[in-house]
Design a protein around this motif. Structure first.
Motif, PDB file in Angstrom:
ATOM      1  N   HIS A   1      -8.139 -29.764  10.134  1.00 45.02           N
ATOM      2  CA  HIS A   1      -7.263 -30.895  10.475  1.00 45.02           C
ATOM      3  C   HIS A   1      -6.102 -31.051   9.501  1.00 45.02           C
ATOM      4  CE1 HIS A   1      -9.160 -32.565  14.025  1.00 45.02           C
ATOM      5  NE2 HIS A   1     -10.342 -32.307  13.499  1.00 45.02           N
TER       6      HIS A   1
ATOM      7  N   TYR B   1      -2.604 -40.027  13.689  1.00 50.92           N
ATOM      8  CA  TYR B   1      -3.347 -40.281  14.921  1.00 50.92           C
ATOM      9  C   TYR B   1      -4.531 -41.220  14.689  1.00 50.92           C
ATOM     10  CZ  TYR B   1      -4.961 -39.645  19.650  1.00 50.92           C
ATOM     11  OH  TYR B   1      -5.317 -39.882  20.951  1.00 50.92           O
ATOM     12  N   VAL B   2      -5.273 -41.006  13.597  1.00 52.75           N
ATOM     13  CA  VAL B   2      -6.434 -41.888  13.380  1.00 52.75           C
ATOM     14  C   VAL B   2      -5.991 -43.289  12.960  1.00 52.75           C
ATOM     15  CG1 VAL B   2      -8.025 -39.986  12.935  1.00 52.75           C
ATOM     16  CG2 VAL B   2      -6.931 -41.117  10.986  1.00 52.75           C
TER      17      VAL B   2
ATOM     18  N   THR C   1      -3.424 -28.617   5.314  1.00 49.82           N
ATOM     19  CA  THR C   1      -4.770 -28.978   5.773  1.00 49.82           C
ATOM     20  C   THR C   1      -5.365 -30.092   4.928  1.00 49.82           C
ATOM     21  OG1 THR C   1      -5.064 -26.729   6.525  1.00 49.82           O
ATOM     22  CG2 THR C   1      -7.065 -28.022   6.229  1.00 49.82           C
TER      23      THR C   1
ATOM     24  N   TYR D   1     -10.614 -42.505   6.901  1.00 48.25           N
ATOM     25  CA  TYR D   1      -9.154 -42.369   6.930  1.00 48.25           C
ATOM     26  C   TYR D   1      -8.415 -43.445   7.739  1.00 48.25           C
ATOM     27  CZ  TYR D   1      -9.489 -38.101   4.219  1.00 48.25           C
ATOM     28  OH  TYR D   1      -9.719 -37.211   3.198  1.00 48.25           O
TER      29      TYR D   1
ATOM     30  N   GLY E   1      -3.477 -35.562  16.693  1.00 48.78           N
ATOM     31  CA  GLY E   1      -4.818 -35.510  16.095  1.00 48.78           C
ATOM     32  C   GLY E   1      -5.527 -34.183  16.280  1.00 48.78           C
ATOM     33  N   ARG E   2      -5.014 -33.357  17.148  1.00 51.34           N
ATOM     34  CA  ARG E   2      -5.713 -32.096  17.433  1.00 51.34           C
ATOM     35  C   ARG E   2      -5.773 -31.213  16.200  1.00 51.34           C
ATOM     36  NH1 ARG E   2      -3.098 -26.997  19.813  1.00 51.34           N
ATOM     37  NH2 ARG E   2      -2.824 -26.976  17.554  1.00 51.34           N
ATOM     38  N   MET E   3      -6.910 -30.514  16.047  1.00 51.08           N
ATOM     39  CA  MET E   3      -7.028 -29.615  14.898  1.00 51.08           C
ATOM     40  C   MET E   3      -5.943 -28.537  14.951  1.00 51.08           C
ATOM     41  SD  MET E   3     -10.256 -27.286  15.820  1.00 51.08           S
ATOM     42  CE  MET E   3     -10.562 -26.592  17.388  1.00 51.08           C
TER      43      MET E   3
ATOM     44  N   TYR F   1      -3.023 -35.644  11.848  1.00 51.07           N
ATOM     45  CA  TYR F   1      -4.357 -36.256  11.889  1.00 51.07           C
ATOM     46  C   TYR F   1      -4.297 -37.694  11.376  1.00 51.07           C
ATOM     47  CZ  TYR F   1      -9.117 -37.440  10.468  1.00 51.07           C
ATOM     48  OH  TYR F   1     -10.307 -38.095  10.287  1.00 51.07           O
TER      49      TYR F   1
ATOM     50  N   SER G   1     -12.837 -40.051  10.557  1.00 50.01           N
ATOM     51  CA  SER G   1     -11.681 -40.688  11.183  1.00 50.01           C
ATOM     52  C   SER G   1     -11.774 -42.208  11.175  1.00 50.01           C
ATOM     53  CB  SER G   1     -11.549 -40.230  12.648  1.00 50.01           C
ATOM     54  OG  SER G   1     -11.397 -38.826  12.708  1.00 50.01           O
TER      55      SER G   1
ATOM     56  N   THR H   1     -10.643 -32.969  18.259  1.00 46.13           N
ATOM     57  CA  THR H   1      -9.489 -33.749  18.713  1.00 46.13           C
ATOM     58  C   THR H   1      -9.035 -34.783  17.689  1.00 46.13           C
ATOM     59  OG1 THR H   1     -10.692 -35.530  19.842  1.00 46.13           O
ATOM     60  CG2 THR H   1     -10.332 -33.483  21.084  1.00 46.13           C
ATOM     61  N   GLY H   2      -9.783 -34.921  16.588  1.00 50.90           N
ATOM     62  CA  GLY H   2      -9.372 -35.807  15.505  1.00 50.90           C
ATOM     63  C   GLY H   2      -9.597 -37.277  15.785  1.00 50.90           C
TER      64      GLY H   2
END
Ligand code: WTA
Length: 713
Positions: free
Chosen positions: A305, A313-314, A287, A347, A502-504, A310, A343, A446-447
């Motif tokens: 996340h 994805y970001v 995490t 990051y 990206g999903r938690m 994560y 995000s 959804t990140g």
């Protein structure tokens, strides 16, 4: 769900709609092409990218995002779906988020800016923090957290911080150690912070004495005392409070420093000066942080996340949707206490090695030209903010952008559906017609982005976020769980069919709640091991047009049901905002004996306009013209300002409470609590004078009013 009922549909025709339908009256808008010259320089400028993210290539398509990062160990499995819906990405891979956002840029970009911090007072010095400097600050604070606070990978730490550079420094320091940070939005009350500390079982709080907001220094440390009190009530004893100081050497708070519990960070840091801490190599599925999001009911949910999925994805979406190149100057004018800031201020942009601008204060301080002066001075070329800020700047300074010499190549809107009229002002006045707009639709859970146009490749359409983001498969279900035909323009519940990085991971400490909230509704077989049986329910209503563009209608629980017609608040508000004088609008339900509920509108005017019956009439007529007689507001209240959260979302449940003479509920997260009493006085005294006071509401009605719109706060 409903057929799209075009503007011309009469109230009688609409009467045929069933209870479950969300009526949709939006006009189809014309498209805008990306500006000339943009495409050549865009990160995504070749249609081939759409192919490489095609559904057939799932899940390997997302490897492209993972490869933007530096891994200590490569993953063995791209996607593990063995235990739905607890999907895991890049399993076996190891990395550190801080190393990716800071250390890896030292070789090539040590002297380039990582963060540019603009304090609110305009004569104060802007801080330019290079990657080398960020590296130094992050290491020293990491040493402190490790040694003085004794925290290790997996432990939680809570931040209650405003928009100061010490916030990203603290986040990255914890990311370096694998300590899970949970930033509570600085504008939230101490009690809200304490509840979140208790939920996360976090015993260390990082805060600051004060910060500037609208020209004054706010006492922030007092909130730490409230937070500790609240956490204690919930069984968590806070052991250490680390207090940054906004102005070095000075302390601006009424709250006493408690011996043995409260410590000034600047004093502690002396001991750690120049120290370095090795980034801890974490598993991709460990995490990175928690971000609490309020639900309609029950305690807030900690969206948990992951480090690998994560960050990949970001970073990928920052590259292709924000079109960030390392030499850009990127300004996301949002708060880091919100997922957007995590995000797309911290990051994503830092992983790409760009310069990310942070601004401490309010958009209109000292005047509504401020954002454009910042953009001009810093040479900002990518701008990102929320419709609420855009509306505020349009309201208070419609001609300001033209006075300043800045040039944006892309601009983003995020956080709620943008009214087409407001979109056009953003495009022509703020963007000077030179910038591509991305309307990015997504949520805390959804990140990163779920729906948006790729700015170099796909035309923009005001009011629609665009098609599904790369690799995302969107699907709309009706009330009965049947898929709505693609492109049919019928409204329903928008879901994501496939897992994405990206999903938690889950709701912190509440796996069952994670399943219940996001999956239970459209999962037909809870024993299925096939990810296709696990669509993720976003909680928004939406329609998909023939061209594959999605229009978000707002949260499902924001719908006003008038005699069986489900009216989306956003389209009522968009209609109201077409009226020249109107700056902001909010639609709420009032209980009505005959029709169940009817619409009531709240309006704030642009400066220079006076409240008048004529304006109220115009609002009413425009709503009837655009949507139908069924939506005719019972009252149009012209108020000086709307009650808003600090992230600028209108708290509709508060005005719904006022309109219905019901409880307004928790107002601790309001940015402007003082408006509540003045609106109540204005509305309720007028209603009393007219003899329009409702009978006692039923328990169900009370619950509905209390929850109205709270899903989007
Ligand atoms: C809404 C914010 C329309 C939506 C990133 C979602 C939007 C909720 C858009 C999540 C957009 C966000 N168009 N609606 N571009 N972006 N929303 O968790 O209702 O603070 O469900 O995350 O904001 O809000 P959250």
């Amino acid at each position: 769900m409903a057929e799209v009922t075009k503007e011309s549909a009469s109230a009688e025709e609409q009467d045929e709609a069933s209870e479950a339908q969300i009526a949709v009256h939006w006009r189809e808008e014309e498209s805008y092409q990306p500006p000339a010259g943009f495409k050549e320089q865009a990160n995504a400028n070749d249609q081939a990218i759409l192919e490489s993210f095609a559904a057939e290539r799932f899940p390997d398509s997302f490897v492209e995002y993972a490869e933007l990062l530096t891994w200590d160990r490569k993953w063995d499995t791209v996607l593990d779906t063995s235990s739905p819906p607890f999907f895991k990405w890049f399993v076996g891979g190891r990395l550190n988020a801080c190393a990716n956002c800071v250390d890896r840029h030292l070789e090539t970009r040590a002297d380039k800016n990582a963060l540019i911090w603009v304090p609110e007072p305009e004569d104060a010095e802007i801080q330019e923090i290079t990657y080398a400097e960020l590296h130094r600050r992050v290491n020293e604070f990491a040493a402190l957290v490790q040694d003085f606070s004794g925290l290790q990978a997996g432990d939680r730490i809570t931040f209650h911080m405003p928009m100061v550079p010490e916030l990203p420094v603290s986040m990255l320091a914890c990311a370096r150690l694998g300590v899970v940070h949970s930033e509570v939005f600085g504008g939230f009350s101490g009690a809200a912070c304490g509840q979140r500390m208790a939920d996360a079982k976090s015993t260390v709080l990082v805060t600051i004495d004060t910060y500037y907001r609208n020209g004054t220094l706010i006492d922030h440390k007092v909130k730490a005392d409230e937070a500790i009190e609240e956490a204690r009530k919930e069984g968590i004893e806070v052991e250490k409070v680390l207090v940054w100081r906004r102005i070095p050497g000075e302390y601006h708070s009424e709250s006493p420093m408690v011996e043995g519990r409260d410590f000034f960070v600047d004093e502690l840091l002396e001991k750690y000066s120049g120290q370095q801490v090795e980034p801890v190599s974490l598993s991709a599925t460990d995490t990175l942080f928690l971000m609490y999001t309020s639900g309609t009911t029950g305690r807030p949910k900690g969206a948990q996340h992951a480090v690998g999925g994560y960050l990949a994805y970001v970073t990928g979406t920052s590259k292709y949707y924000q079109d960030i190149h390392p030499d850009d100057t990127y300004w996301c004018f949002a708060d880091i206490g919100w997922i957007t800031g995590h995000s797309y201020i911290v990051y994503g942009p830092l992983a790409l090695g760009t310069a990310s601008v942070m601004y401490e204060g309010v958009p209109t301080y000292p005047d509504p030209g401020r954002p454009w002066r910042i953009a001009e001075k810093l040479g900002v070329n990518i701008f990102h903010t929320a419709p609420t800020t855009i509306r505020m700047l349009r309201k208070l300074g419609p001609d300001e952008p033209a006075k300043y010499d800045y040039h944006f190549k892309t601009m983003t809107t995020v956080g709620e559906p943008i009214e087409p009229d407001v979109w056009r002002w953003y495009y022509t006045v703020v963007g000077k017609g030179e910038a591509a707009i991305t309307d990015t639709w997504w949520m805390t859970e959804t990140g990163g982005f779920l729906g948006s146009t790729l700015p170099g490749l796909q035309p923009m359409k005001p009011g629609s976020c665009g098609p599904a983001a790369l690799g995302i498969q969107l699907v709309i279900y009706d009330e009965n769980g049947e898929e709505i035909r693609r492109g049919s323009g019928k409204a329903g519940y928008i879901c994501v069919r496939n897992p994405w990085p990206g999903r938690m991971l889950t709701v912190w400490g509440q796996d069952q709640r994670f399943i219940d909230t996001y999956y239970a509704r459209f999962n037909k077989d809870s024993s299925s091991k096939d990810w296709r049986d696990w669509p993720f329910m976003c909680g928004d209503g939406a329609v998909e047009a023939q061209d594959g563009y999605f229009r978000i209608l707002g949260r499902i629980d924001d719908v006003i049901n008038v005699a069986g017609h489900r009216l989306g608040t956003k389209e009522l508000e968009s209609a109201a905002i077409e009226v020249e004088e109107v700056a902001e609008a909010a639609a709420v339900p009032v209980v009505d004996e005959i029709r169940g509920k009817i619409v009531e509108m709240y309006i704030a005017l642009k400066p220079g306009y006076e409240a008048s019956d004529e304006v109220a009439q115009k609002v009413s007529q425009t709503i009837v013209k655009d949507i139908g007689a069924i939506a005719r507001p019972k009252n149009v209240w012209i108020v000086p300002d709307m009650p808003k959260t600090r992230s600028g979302k209108i708290m509709r449940r508060v005005i719904a409470g006022i309109s219905n003479f019901a409880d307004v509920g928790d107002t601790s997260t309001l940015a402007n609590p003082e408006v509540v009493d003045s609106i109540r006085e204005q509305v309720q005294s007028e209603k009393r004078a007219r003899g329009d006071v409702p009978q006692d509401l039923s328990a169900k009605e009370k619950d509905e009013i209390a929850a109205f719109g709270s899903g989007s706060e």
